[in-house]
Design a protein around this motif. Structure first.
Motif, mmCIF file in Angstrom:
data_model
loop_
_atom_site.group_PDB
_atom_site.id
_atom_site.type_symbol
_atom_site.label_atom_id
_atom_site.label_comp_id
_atom_site.label_asym_id
_atom_site.label_seq_id
_atom_site.Cartn_x
_atom_site.Cartn_y
_atom_site.Cartn_z
ATOM 1 N N PHE A 2 0.839 -62.176 -87.723
ATOM 2 C CA PHE A 2 1.890 -63.179 -87.841
ATOM 3 C C PHE A 2 1.287 -64.523 -88.246
ATOM 4 O O PHE A 2 1.806 -65.213 -89.131
ATOM 5 N N LYS A 3 0.183 -64.883 -87.618
ATOM 6 C CA LYS A 3 -0.445 -66.167 -87.911
ATOM 7 C C LYS A 3 -0.980 -66.215 -89.334
ATOM 8 O O LYS A 3 -0.913 -67.257 -90.006
ATOM 9 N N ASN A 4 -1.526 -65.086 -89.807
ATOM 10 C CA ASN A 4 -2.071 -65.047 -91.169
ATOM 11 C C ASN A 4 -0.989 -65.300 -92.200
ATOM 12 O O ASN A 4 -1.213 -65.960 -93.212
ATOM 13 N N GLU A 5 0.189 -64.726 -91.969
ATOM 14 C CA GLU A 5 1.284 -64.880 -92.921
ATOM 15 C C GLU A 5 2.113 -66.128 -92.664
ATOM 16 O O GLU A 5 2.785 -66.622 -93.565
ATOM 17 N N CYS A 6 2.074 -66.635 -91.446
ATOM 18 C CA CYS A 6 2.903 -67.780 -91.062
ATOM 19 C C CYS A 6 2.038 -68.802 -90.330
ATOM 20 O O CYS A 6 2.125 -68.915 -89.098
ATOM 21 N N PRO A 7 1.179 -69.519 -91.050
ATOM 22 C CA PRO A 7 0.267 -70.469 -90.400
ATOM 23 C C PRO A 7 0.965 -71.527 -89.558
ATOM 24 O O PRO A 7 0.390 -72.045 -88.603
ATOM 25 N N SER A 8 2.210 -71.848 -89.908
ATOM 26 C CA SER A 8 2.942 -72.862 -89.143
ATOM 27 C C SER A 8 3.416 -72.347 -87.798
ATOM 28 O O SER A 8 3.814 -73.124 -86.935
ATOM 29 N N GLY A 9 3.369 -71.028 -87.617
ATOM 30 C CA GLY A 9 3.802 -70.451 -86.348
ATOM 31 C C GLY A 9 5.243 -70.010 -86.333
ATOM 32 O O GLY A 9 5.708 -69.441 -85.346
ATOM 33 N N VAL A 10 5.973 -70.248 -87.425
ATOM 34 C CA VAL A 10 7.366 -69.827 -87.508
ATOM 35 C C VAL A 10 7.659 -69.312 -88.916
ATOM 36 O O VAL A 10 6.960 -69.635 -89.874
ATOM 37 N N VAL A 11 8.694 -68.495 -89.028
ATOM 38 C CA VAL A 11 9.179 -68.007 -90.322
ATOM 39 C C VAL A 11 10.572 -68.578 -90.543
ATOM 40 O O VAL A 11 11.433 -68.442 -89.674
ATOM 41 N N ASN A 12 10.787 -69.205 -91.685
ATOM 42 C CA ASN A 12 12.140 -69.674 -91.982
ATOM 43 C C ASN A 12 12.890 -68.605 -92.763
ATOM 44 O O ASN A 12 12.320 -67.606 -93.187
ATOM 45 N N GLU A 13 14.165 -68.831 -92.962
ATOM 46 C CA GLU A 13 14.997 -67.800 -93.597
ATOM 47 C C GLU A 13 14.577 -67.542 -95.039
ATOM 48 O O GLU A 13 14.620 -66.400 -95.501
ATOM 49 N N LYS A 71 18.952 -69.600 -82.484
ATOM 50 C CA LYS A 71 19.741 -70.226 -83.554
ATOM 51 C C LYS A 71 19.213 -71.608 -83.949
ATOM 52 O O LYS A 71 19.979 -72.557 -84.128
ATOM 53 N N ASN A 72 17.896 -71.699 -84.117
ATOM 54 C CA ASN A 72 17.308 -72.972 -84.545
ATOM 55 C C ASN A 72 16.837 -72.935 -85.989
ATOM 56 O O ASN A 72 16.147 -73.835 -86.449
ATOM 57 N N GLY A 73 17.182 -71.865 -86.711
ATOM 58 C CA GLY A 73 16.846 -71.778 -88.120
ATOM 59 C C GLY A 73 15.455 -71.278 -88.422
ATOM 60 O O GLY A 73 15.012 -71.326 -89.578
ATOM 61 N N SER A 74 14.757 -70.780 -87.419
ATOM 62 C CA SER A 74 13.415 -70.245 -87.641
ATOM 63 C C SER A 74 13.141 -69.129 -86.637
ATOM 64 O O SER A 74 13.748 -69.075 -85.569
ATOM 65 N N VAL A 75 12.223 -68.249 -87.012
ATOM 66 C CA VAL A 75 11.821 -67.157 -86.134
ATOM 67 C C VAL A 75 10.383 -67.413 -85.701
ATOM 68 O O VAL A 75 9.469 -67.442 -86.523
ATOM 69 N N SER A 76 10.215 -67.634 -84.409
ATOM 70 C CA SER A 76 8.886 -67.870 -83.854
ATOM 71 C C SER A 76 8.224 -66.538 -83.530
ATOM 72 O O SER A 76 8.850 -65.474 -83.622
ATOM 73 N N PHE A 77 6.970 -66.594 -83.116
ATOM 74 C CA PHE A 77 6.276 -65.370 -82.730
ATOM 75 C C PHE A 77 6.977 -64.725 -81.539
ATOM 76 O O PHE A 77 7.108 -63.504 -81.468
ATOM 77 N N GLU A 78 7.453 -65.545 -80.603
ATOM 78 C CA GLU A 78 8.183 -64.996 -79.455
ATOM 79 C C GLU A 78 9.453 -64.274 -79.901
ATOM 80 O O GLU A 78 9.729 -63.158 -79.449
ATOM 81 N N ASP A 79 10.236 -64.910 -80.785
ATOM 82 C CA ASP A 79 11.437 -64.265 -81.307
ATOM 83 C C ASP A 79 11.087 -62.928 -81.940
ATOM 84 O O ASP A 79 11.763 -61.913 -81.738
#
Length: 231
Positions: A75-86, A117-125
């Motif tokens: 997840f971190k490799n693909e999403c360095p910011s820690g979240v994925v947006n839509e 519902k904050n517009g992003s998917v975190s690692f926890e989500d």
């Protein structure tokens, strides 16, 4: 190729299977070398969003600490910011459905993962959703699927919601996949869905009707078992 006769009932499970393939493509499930802890990764990583502690995530999901470590590194490799947006989510799906438009179905799937519902998917989500899909009970998985179909989250699935879902699936599969498909095919599958699921014929499908109907369908039950040994 998935039979259209079962598309309206097992589309969630099939597309989630493809989602797992997406994760594999981006290295989400690659073996982890070494025994260093994920907490070390948390400390070294400069991210906008830091996941909760590994011990807490292990308690809250059905993954082991080692499995969570593998998932986090990918997840971190693909999403360095820690979240994925839509938009990123849609881009991933578009690579697997170049013959069609997967944006709307990816939107619905993103909404299912974005539980706060904050517009992003975190690692926890991400791991909470995967824990249900891959390790949850039959009821857990069917509840998750129902939530995906229930677009406005009012506790029931309407024909309008199901039509939106079906149109997004047909758009994703593309016209060249089913060249003889009629324009009214999505609506016909919605009617078929309600014939099977709407047990009291009141025009909506409740969670109880959905779970009961799915459990009686051998194809759905077999499809759900495909996820048991993904990781």
């Amino acid at each position: 190729m998935l039979s259209l006769d079962g598309l309206e009932m097992i589309a969630v499970l099939v597309v989630m299977g493809l989602f797992i393939k997406v994760l594999e493509q981006f290295g989400m499930f690659e073996p982890v070398g070494g025994e260093d802890s994920v907490e070390d990764d948390f400390e070294l990583s400069t991210v906008c969003h830091r996941p909760e502690s590994m011990d807490k995530l292990e308690e809250q999901t059905k993954f082991t600490k080692k499995e969570l470590q593998v998932l986090y590194r990918g997840f971190k490799n693909e999403c360095p910011s820690g979240v994925v947006n839509e938009e990123n989510f849609k881009n991933i799906y578009s690579q697997f459905f170049p013959q069609g438009d997967s944006s709307m179905y990816a939107h619905f799937l993103f909404e299912a993962f974005d539980t706060d519902k904050n517009g992003s998917v975190s690692f926890e989500d991400f791991v909470f959703g995967l824990s249900i899909i891959l390790r949850g009970t039959i009821n857990d998985r069917l509840n998750w699927a129902f939530n995906l179909y229930d677009l406005n989250k009012d506790g029931c699935i309407t024909k309008e919601e199901m039509l939106d879902i079906m149109k997004s699936i047909y758009d994703m599969m593309g016209k060249y996949t089913y060249p003889t498909m009629m324009d009214d095919a999505p609506r016909e599958h919605v009617e078929s869905f309600f014939q099977k699921m709407d047990q009291n014929r009141d025009g909506v499908v409740t969670i109880d009707e959905f779970i009961d109907s799915c459990k009686k369908d051998e194809n759905i039950m077999q499809s759900m078992q495909l996820f048991d040994n993904v990781i």
